[in-house]
Write a protein that holds these residues in place. Sequence first.
Motif, PDB file in Angstrom:
ATOM      1  N   ALA A 438      47.372  41.526  37.873  1.00 53.93           N
ATOM      2  CA  ALA A 438      47.124  42.460  36.773  1.00 53.93           C
ATOM      3  C   ALA A 438      46.703  43.826  37.299  1.00 53.93           C
ATOM      4  O   ALA A 438      47.129  44.869  36.788  1.00 53.93           O
ATOM      5  CB  ALA A 438      46.057  41.892  35.832  1.00 53.93           C
ATOM      6  N   ARG A 439      45.860  43.836  38.322  1.00 54.43           N
ATOM      7  CA  ARG A 439      45.448  45.119  38.912  1.00 54.43           C
ATOM      8  C   ARG A 439      46.649  45.872  39.467  1.00 54.43           C
ATOM      9  O   ARG A 439      46.797  47.082  39.252  1.00 54.43           O
ATOM     10  CB  ARG A 439      44.433  44.875  40.040  1.00 54.43           C
ATOM     11  CG  ARG A 439      43.090  44.363  39.592  1.00 54.43           C
ATOM     12  CD  ARG A 439      42.048  44.548  40.695  1.00 54.43           C
ATOM     13  NE  ARG A 439      42.422  43.914  41.952  1.00 54.43           N
ATOM     14  CZ  ARG A 439      42.099  42.679  42.302  1.00 54.43           C
ATOM     15  NH1 ARG A 439      41.406  41.916  41.458  1.00 54.43           N
ATOM     16  NH2 ARG A 439      42.443  42.201  43.495  1.00 54.43           N
ATOM     17  N   ASP A 440      47.498  45.142  40.181  1.00 55.29           N
ATOM     18  CA  ASP A 440      48.662  45.779  40.799  1.00 55.29           C
ATOM     19  C   ASP A 440      49.604  46.329  39.736  1.00 55.29           C
ATOM     20  O   ASP A 440      50.081  47.465  39.828  1.00 55.29           O
ATOM     21  CB  ASP A 440      49.376  44.753  41.681  1.00 55.29           C
ATOM     22  CG  ASP A 440      50.493  45.369  42.516  1.00 55.29           C
ATOM     23  OD1 ASP A 440      50.238  46.368  43.210  1.00 55.29           O
ATOM     24  OD2 ASP A 440      51.618  44.845  42.461  1.00 55.29           O
ATOM     25  N   THR A 464      34.140  43.073  39.943  1.00 54.62           N
ATOM     26  CA  THR A 464      35.294  43.168  40.838  1.00 54.62           C
ATOM     27  C   THR A 464      35.547  44.610  41.253  1.00 54.62           C
ATOM     28  O   THR A 464      36.008  44.879  42.364  1.00 54.62           O
ATOM     29  CB  THR A 464      36.543  42.588  40.160  1.00 54.62           C
ATOM     30  OG1 THR A 464      36.261  41.267  39.708  1.00 54.62           O
ATOM     31  CG2 THR A 464      37.715  42.536  41.132  1.00 54.62           C
ATOM     32  N   GLU A 465      35.232  45.552  40.371  1.00 55.43           N
ATOM     33  CA  GLU A 465      35.474  46.961  40.683  1.00 55.43           C
ATOM     34  C   GLU A 465      34.618  47.457  41.840  1.00 55.43           C
ATOM     35  O   GLU A 465      34.939  48.472  42.468  1.00 55.43           O
ATOM     36  CB  GLU A 465      35.220  47.819  39.439  1.00 55.43           C
ATOM     37  CG  GLU A 465      36.203  47.553  38.330  1.00 55.43           C
ATOM     38  CD  GLU A 465      36.010  48.480  37.145  1.00 55.43           C
ATOM     39  OE1 GLU A 465      37.031  48.916  36.591  1.00 55.43           O
ATOM     40  OE2 GLU A 465      34.850  48.763  36.780  1.00 55.43           O
ATOM     41  N   ASP A 466      33.528  46.743  42.109  1.00 54.27           N
ATOM     42  CA  ASP A 466      32.632  47.166  43.190  1.00 54.27           C
ATOM     43  C   ASP A 466      33.004  46.568  44.538  1.00 54.27           C
ATOM     44  O   ASP A 466      32.410  46.892  45.553  1.00 54.27           O
ATOM     45  CB  ASP A 466      31.187  46.758  42.855  1.00 54.27           C
ATOM     46  CG  ASP A 466      30.668  47.469  41.614  1.00 54.27           C
ATOM     47  OD1 ASP A 466      31.175  48.566  41.317  1.00 54.27           O
ATOM     48  OD2 ASP A 466      29.785  46.912  40.946  1.00 54.27           O
ATOM     49  N   GLY A 469      38.129  47.196  48.819  1.00 49.66           N
ATOM     50  CA  GLY A 469      39.564  46.981  48.718  1.00 49.66           C
ATOM     51  C   GLY A 469      40.072  46.832  47.302  1.00 49.66           C
ATOM     52  O   GLY A 469      41.228  46.451  47.097  1.00 49.66           O
ATOM     53  N   HIS A 470      39.234  47.127  46.288  1.00 49.27           N
ATOM     54  CA  HIS A 470      39.698  47.052  44.898  1.00 49.27           C
ATOM     55  C   HIS A 470      40.892  47.984  44.703  1.00 49.27           C
ATOM     56  O   HIS A 470      40.814  49.175  45.000  1.00 49.27           O
ATOM     57  CB  HIS A 470      38.570  47.450  43.955  1.00 49.27           C
ATOM     58  CG  HIS A 470      38.996  47.583  42.525  1.00 49.27           C
ATOM     59  ND1 HIS A 470      39.399  46.515  41.778  1.00 49.27           N
ATOM     60  CD2 HIS A 470      39.097  48.670  41.727  1.00 49.27           C
ATOM     61  CE1 HIS A 470      39.730  46.937  40.563  1.00 49.27           C
ATOM     62  NE2 HIS A 470      39.557  48.236  40.510  1.00 49.27           N
ATOM     63  N   ASP A 471      42.005  47.428  44.220  1.00 49.90           N
ATOM     64  CA  ASP A 471      43.248  48.193  44.164  1.00 49.90           C
ATOM     65  C   ASP A 471      43.727  48.455  42.743  1.00 49.90           C
ATOM     66  O   ASP A 471      44.856  48.878  42.535  1.00 49.90           O
ATOM     67  CB  ASP A 471      44.355  47.462  44.948  1.00 49.90           C
ATOM     68  CG  ASP A 471      44.557  46.031  44.471  1.00 49.90           C
ATOM     69  OD1 ASP A 471      43.772  45.570  43.610  1.00 49.90           O
ATOM     70  OD2 ASP A 471      45.494  45.377  44.957  1.00 49.90           O
ATOM     71  N   GLY A 472      42.889  48.215  41.750  1.00 49.32           N
ATOM     72  CA  GLY A 472      43.293  48.486  40.381  1.00 49.32           C
ATOM     73  C   GLY A 472      43.073  49.943  40.026  1.00 49.32           C
ATOM     74  O   GLY A 472      42.393  50.682  40.737  1.00 49.32           O
TER      75      GLY A 472
END
Length: 855
Positions: A438-440, A464-466, A469-472
């Motif tokens: 979903a992020r991708d 998850t945003e923290d 490597g968070h890629d969303g």
Amino acid sequence: MRSPLPLLLAAAAAGAATVEVRFTADFTDAVTSTSSTSCRGGAYRAHALNVASSADALLRIEGGGVAKACGTDARCAQVFAAMGYDAWALNAADVASGSLQTFVNAAGSKPVASNYDEVYTTTFADLGGAVLLALSATSTATYRKGLEVGWADALAAGASLDDIVVLCVSGISQPDIDAFGASSAADAVRKIAEENTEVDIVIATGISSDLPSAEERTNHLNQRVLIVSADADTSVAKFTFDMSDVSPASAAAVASGTCSSSYQDTFVKGIIDGDVDTVQVAMLCEDSVAGREECDAGRAAIDAINDKNDGYFDDLLPLTKLQPSIVEFQSCGDNGARTAWQSLPVTPVASIGPGATSCVKSVTSTTNRDFLGQPDDHQPVVLSESSTATPVSDRSQYPNLVRLSSSERIVNVALSAVTNYYGWDRIAVVYEVSDSWARDAARIFSENVNSVVGDRCTSTYCPTEDEAGHDGPKTGIRFDKTTHWSGWHKYCAGESSRTCSSDADCVGADTCDDTLRPEAADEILRELEANDAKIIYVAMHPRDQKVLFECIKETGMMHGAGHAILSGWLSEGIFLNDDGTTNAAAVEGARGVIIAMEKAVTTGSVAQDFIAHRTPRLDESVCTGDQIAGMYCDVDGDGGTIGGYGPFVVDTVYTLAKGLDSLTSITRQDPDSVYAAIAGLGSFESFSGDVTLDGNNERLGSMTIVNLQLVTSNQTSRRLGVPLSATSADFVPVGTIVDGVFSPIAGVDVIFPGGTTDVPCDPCPEDKHKSKVDTGLAVGLGCGFGALILLMAGVWYHHSKKLNKDLAKVRADLQDFKDSVVGVKVAVRDYVPKAVSTGDAGTAAANAVQGATWY
């Protein structure tokens, strides 16, 4: 190649068509025999059974005795399963053998014994346009009762009154002779033919010799019924007849198919001699109705390749058998696919599935492969039908992965082309921040549109945003399923008020479910409305989309005309409940949704052969419960369509088989060699059309834009969509992507939410007009104010001396005014009499302004 019987019946309705039945029964030698004498050996008998026929359709039936002859020999059962019979029946010797269950397990299919009620038999066999019933001399049920049960079960499963009905009668006891009021066994067979109007042909074995090899009778409807009593234990009995208006139109011409030492079936001989190599293949399938249909499409493809005598793909892997091990899992959460992999009974060479990227990661990443104990020199090839996220393209991190759907970049560039076509500049992006796919998807889509509306985590917190490597995307409307810290709780599927962290926290067989909750969906919708969003893109798993669309319908938020919805994941699971029933609210809420679908062209020979093999074995009743050998789930019963990513599941099987076919029996067991062989295939025709893989063994495909529409029709089952009484929901192709630009299909309307063809807008023309007016006004006022300043400057310059003279007087006047207003009250809250005079008194609006506050 034999013609599918449904086509035959259509031809017979218009005129005469020829049917040939090939039949064997009561052989006492096991099929593992290598003798050609009297067709004892299975390889010789299989050749005679499958030699080309000039008839319009061919049926191949075994009438009993083979299980008794094989006993507990598993290879014997495997030889029989490979010989090409369309169906098989029991005789009394099989029933009495005591090893029938072992034989059935090894053969992989159940025999027909309409009057013998056991868990390892079936009351009928659906051959797709033909039905096999069978009666054998046992004491479980009378022949009359057996026929009633078998035919009733066949009708309940969808058999047609127009189907050819073949009845095998293996011997008959005195009680049944008496029950029919017959004078002999032969007389009883004749009465069975005359009294049962559903039967078209009776094949009699073990009956006294006063039955000729072929004769005709007339039933109570004055229709012809054929009776055949031919020698079938030393040769292959053959009888041919014409069908017209779905009943026999001629007498049966009886012949015998003999065996020759010069001709034998290569594949069957290979099994007998031990020369057939077996490739272990895992199938990781989602445990849902939509997932079952996709999985069964893959099973059907494997069966078509393994069957070397059906006329389909007989030259592909001629001495290789694909041995599937099928495991189902609930969801990708908590490493569901990885846990399923751990339950596999064998270590596979390759795996068909899983589909979703998070599931794929859980079984293909180097870390997870280490966790699963896969050595570096044997890391199974994983072929995914639907994984699309771009980070998984890194083969140093995800080795031996083949993906048969185009990457997320191709998918979302296609969807962004739709937004460009309609001039949509403000788009709300809704996605699950805790899911890698979903992020991708959300990131790529956001990078290719003009403006993303909204910037809020609707969960209590999005941890998850923290993470590193968070890629969303950093904007959009997000929710996080990570932990309870995000305000997210799992609940037991069968007891929605019970929270859980794993299945162990639920009662009995109940499972722990992390599907989006209605209250979380409501919060997302409220945030969309707060941002005045009109165009919405969702990157969510199908089960979560179902909840969101259901809430759209039930709450009315974001519902109806003036909106557009684009989705990043195509699946019929969006609209189906866990029991396979349609969620009508989700369908209504999703009406008009636009999705980019991998282009599938099923008019080629590969697709048509798969369809012909699969169609006669479709059965909606197997969409839940245990999988049944030789039967495949299909919600609408249309063999030409497969729901969701089903076409690409077939592509994964065919791609694997093509790669294996170029290897030796030794290198077929080496995953690295298999992966390299697939890489060397180049472009080739598969089920969904031409397949071209890039340097990472990922598909380079093209997109078709589809639109969920409600179509009024007489059919009550979905085609690609779902049933809604006389209205069916269907994903209708509405355009293609040509050179990165959306190209609508001429004459096909896009239907938007609310059932309208009016294109929603954001921004709308009136917004742009208002913007121009406001800008013009601002510019005008600005210019006027500048001119005023210049004028005042000039006045000041010319009259500064006079102003200086008057300044003292002005100051004195101001002081006089200040002194005069001492004690005067001022209203600091508006008083609006209209709220009372127009009859709105007492309303919240009126109460908010009634009266003024004075200071």
